[in-house]
Design a protein around this motif. Structure first.
Motif, short mmCIF file in Angstrom:
data_model
loop_
_atom_site.label_atom_id
_atom_site.label_comp_id
_atom_site.label_asym_id
_atom_site.label_seq_id
_atom_site.Cartn_x
_atom_site.Cartn_y
_atom_site.Cartn_z
N VAL A 152 98.35 -5.88 61.98
CA VAL A 152 98.75 -6.99 62.59
C VAL A 152 99.67 -6.98 62.24
O VAL A 152 100.97 -7.63 62.22
CB VAL A 152 97.92 -7.56 63.42
CG1 VAL A 152 97.91 -8.59 63.63
CG2 VAL A 152 97.15 -7.20 64.36
N ILE A 153 99.37 -7.47 60.48
CA ILE A 153 100.44 -8.19 59.61
C ILE A 153 101.64 -8.18 60.23
O ILE A 153 102.58 -9.40 59.98
CB ILE A 153 99.53 -8.23 57.80
CG1 ILE A 153 98.57 -9.19 58.71
CG2 ILE A 153 100.77 -8.85 57.19
CD1 ILE A 153 98.58 -10.81 58.15
N PRO A 154 102.22 -6.52 59.69
CA PRO A 154 103.51 -6.68 59.60
C PRO A 154 104.40 -7.02 60.87
O PRO A 154 105.53 -7.67 60.59
CB PRO A 154 104.27 -4.60 59.85
CG PRO A 154 102.78 -4.70 59.19
CD PRO A 154 101.45 -5.33 59.32
N PHE A 155 103.89 -7.50 62.47
CA PHE A 155 103.96 -7.62 63.00
C PHE A 155 104.15 -8.75 63.45
O PHE A 155 105.28 -9.23 63.65
CB PHE A 155 103.78 -7.29 64.70
CG PHE A 155 103.95 -5.52 64.44
CD1 PHE A 155 104.99 -4.98 65.08
CD2 PHE A 155 102.98 -4.41 64.19
CE1 PHE A 155 105.29 -3.91 65.23
CE2 PHE A 155 103.14 -3.04 63.72
CZ PHE A 155 104.20 -2.63 64.36
N ILE A 156 103.05 -9.41 62.99
CA ILE A 156 103.22 -10.92 62.52
C ILE A 156 104.21 -11.34 61.76
O ILE A 156 104.85 -12.46 61.85
CB ILE A 156 102.11 -11.18 61.66
CG1 ILE A 156 100.48 -11.41 62.70
CG2 ILE A 156 102.01 -12.90 61.27
CD1 ILE A 156 100.45 -12.25 64.17
N ALA A 157 104.57 -10.80 60.89
CA ALA A 157 105.89 -11.45 59.39
C ALA A 157 107.05 -11.07 60.30
O ALA A 157 108.12 -11.47 60.18
CB ALA A 157 105.63 -10.26 58.44
N ILE A 158 107.23 -10.05 60.94
CA ILE A 158 108.55 -9.94 61.60
C ILE A 158 108.37 -11.36 62.91
O ILE A 158 110.07 -11.03 62.95
CB ILE A 158 108.06 -8.51 62.92
CG1 ILE A 158 108.50 -7.22 61.32
CG2 ILE A 158 109.50 -8.89 63.87
CD1 ILE A 158 107.96 -6.21 62.51
N ALA A 159 107.76 -11.17 63.27
CA ALA A 159 107.44 -12.43 64.17
C ALA A 159 107.89 -13.68 63.57
O ALA A 159 109.13 -14.25 63.94
CB ALA A 159 106.38 -12.68 65.34
N LEU A 160 107.64 -14.37 62.71
CA LEU A 160 107.72 -15.84 61.48
C LEU A 160 108.93 -15.09 61.15
O LEU A 160 109.97 -16.00 61.31
CB LEU A 160 106.70 -15.26 60.24
CG LEU A 160 105.54 -15.45 61.07
CD1 LEU A 160 104.37 -15.62 59.26
CD2 LEU A 160 105.37 -16.93 61.39
N PHE A 161 109.30 -14.03 60.88
CA PHE A 161 111.32 -13.47 60.67
C PHE A 161 112.13 -14.58 61.78
O PHE A 161 112.61 -15.04 61.26
CB PHE A 161 111.68 -12.34 59.96
CG PHE A 161 111.52 -11.97 58.32
CD1 PHE A 161 112.55 -12.62 58.03
CD2 PHE A 161 110.45 -11.68 58.64
CE1 PHE A 161 112.50 -11.94 56.39
CE2 PHE A 161 110.17 -11.35 56.90
CZ PHE A 161 111.35 -11.04 55.98
#
Lengths: 282, 282
Positions: free
Chosen positions: B267-276
């Motif tokens: 999940v974490i990479p997609f959370i990071a993409i969303a935060l970007f």
């Protein structure tokens, strides 16, 4: 394949390499992007064969090419339009994260027999081939006369290779890696190091605008000879691991394309490490 | 293993996770570095077994742990002493290049039966486990109340998981991935998304200092549910690919440690993409 045809192919190849590298830093950058593309094309074929997939499996091939060419493409874009470091992070990080995650998702939906080795090999291609060639592109365009330095590296590797072959075949006795490459001897390696250092000294005299001192040139020469031999062994190990002889047949009569660059791609990270150290000393 | 023992292990595990994450951003960072270490330890064991090596093969284990923990270690050092971006490049790039090249050299001298799959799996561990957990460490220390955001992500994933199980076992009919995980249904997934979004809304009310708007929280909730399920499937695919059932036995009666974090790390990479993206909109 006659000797004449082999010689014509070989000379044309060397001529194109030297000509484009000398022409302009950007011509050099584009040339090595094409080298990356051909190496990755061959490598992705090896992955597909390994997986038992057909090499005409288009979606797999496109994904493997995208992952492998990702770093050289960033380096090429960077050398063409000089993206700011902030933009590089803001756009680069999310795209990279998405690309990496999509490797896993592709295998989830791709119904391969060996999903995890496939993902592992994709990352391997990215760092074994893509990373060094992106460094070459960066080197060529980011330091004064960088393209001449790239050419010097090619000359030093060729000198190391030739020197090792000539001395090894004359007086070579003590084998280095009988398991992987029965022809390599310690005597040949010494000859290769000596030849590469001689060419390094010559390069330092010809390319005076490259900001390197003589002893630094000599270290780069030694790196080209030693890691060039190791790079050749690493690629032999790859091919042995996959049970194949040549990486491909793009250059008629000269084995695979990756076979021609196995030393070069392995040498480049160590050249980059050395250049970082030289910069720190300044 | 009695129900009581399982319950005690489970509650202790959840209590430690929540307590340390809430305590302080740095406590959260150190906690997830330890999570990374345990996951990579298990994963390196899987690689060794796959290679036919003994899991007591110390040099291989150390190399696999070094590669896997490399990114979390950089993130932890960065959060403890805030290295400048320039120093991070000047020291980080040569060390990274050396680490990557040493993977190839190790296999050259390591006499393994499968040198290239080994290198591929090392890169895989670095990006499948190390990269997401380094992002968690960065997230926890680089944004206001980042550790509370990390806790919210855990809550949203647990809510998604529980919601999917409850609705799926009640009304689940249409199977998603019979090949990899026969229990997963589309109805369950809908329930998981709804539960995770409800928890996201609750988190937005409790953690008011986290700079996210309500609709952004809801998107993060949906990401946790959807990619949490996909992460579970990806890890099932990994285990199926390696022919094993549990990733390890660090938590008695609860399967492997990696099994507990399979959704989270995916999940974490997609959370990071969303935060970007959210940052770009500001």
């Amino acid at each position: 394949m006659s000797f004449k045809q082999r010689a014509i192919t070989g000379l044309t190849f060397v001529g194109v390499m030297i000509g484009l590298t000398l022409a302009h830093p950007l011509a050099c950058a584009i040339l090595f992007f094409l080298v990356a593309a051909l190496c990755i094309y061959e490598f992705s074929g090896l992955i597909l064969v390994q997986d038992g997939s057909s090499t005409t499996n288009l979606s797999r091939r496109i994904l493997a090419m995208t992952v492998g060419l990702y770093l050289p493409l960033i380096a090429l874009i960077q050398s063409l339009i000089s993206v700011s470091p902030t933009s590089l992070v803001i756009y680069g990080v999310p795209i990279t994260l998405f690309l990496f995650s999509s490797l896993f998702l592709f295998e989830l939906f791709g119904k391969s027999a060996q999903p995890f080795p496939n993902i592992g090999f994709s990352f391997l291609g990215m760092f074994y081939i893509g990373l060094p060639l992106s460094l070459v592109i960066g080197l060529s365009t980011s330091i004064p006369q960088g393209n001449f330095l790239v050419l010097s590296i090619l000359f030093m590797i060729w000198a190391g290779d030739t020197g090792a072959y000539m001395l090894g075949s004359q007086i070579g006795k003590n084998k280095m890696f009988p398991r992987i490459s029965p022809g390599k001897t310690w005597e040949g390696t010494m000859g290769g190091v000596a030849s590469a250092i001689i060419v390094a000294v010559l390069c330092s005299l010809v390319f005076k605008d490259i900001p390197l001192q003589l002893w630094q040139w000599m270290i780069l020469g030694a790196i080209c000879a030693v890691f060039g031999i190791l790079g050749d062994l690493v690629e032999s190990m790859l091919k042995r691991s996959l049970g194949i002889k040549d990486s491909g047949n793009i250059l008629p009569g000269h084995g695979g394309f990756l076979d021609r660059f196995d030393s070069f791609i392995f040498v480049i990270p160590f050249i980059a490490i050395a250049l970082f150290f030289f910069t720190m000393l300044r």
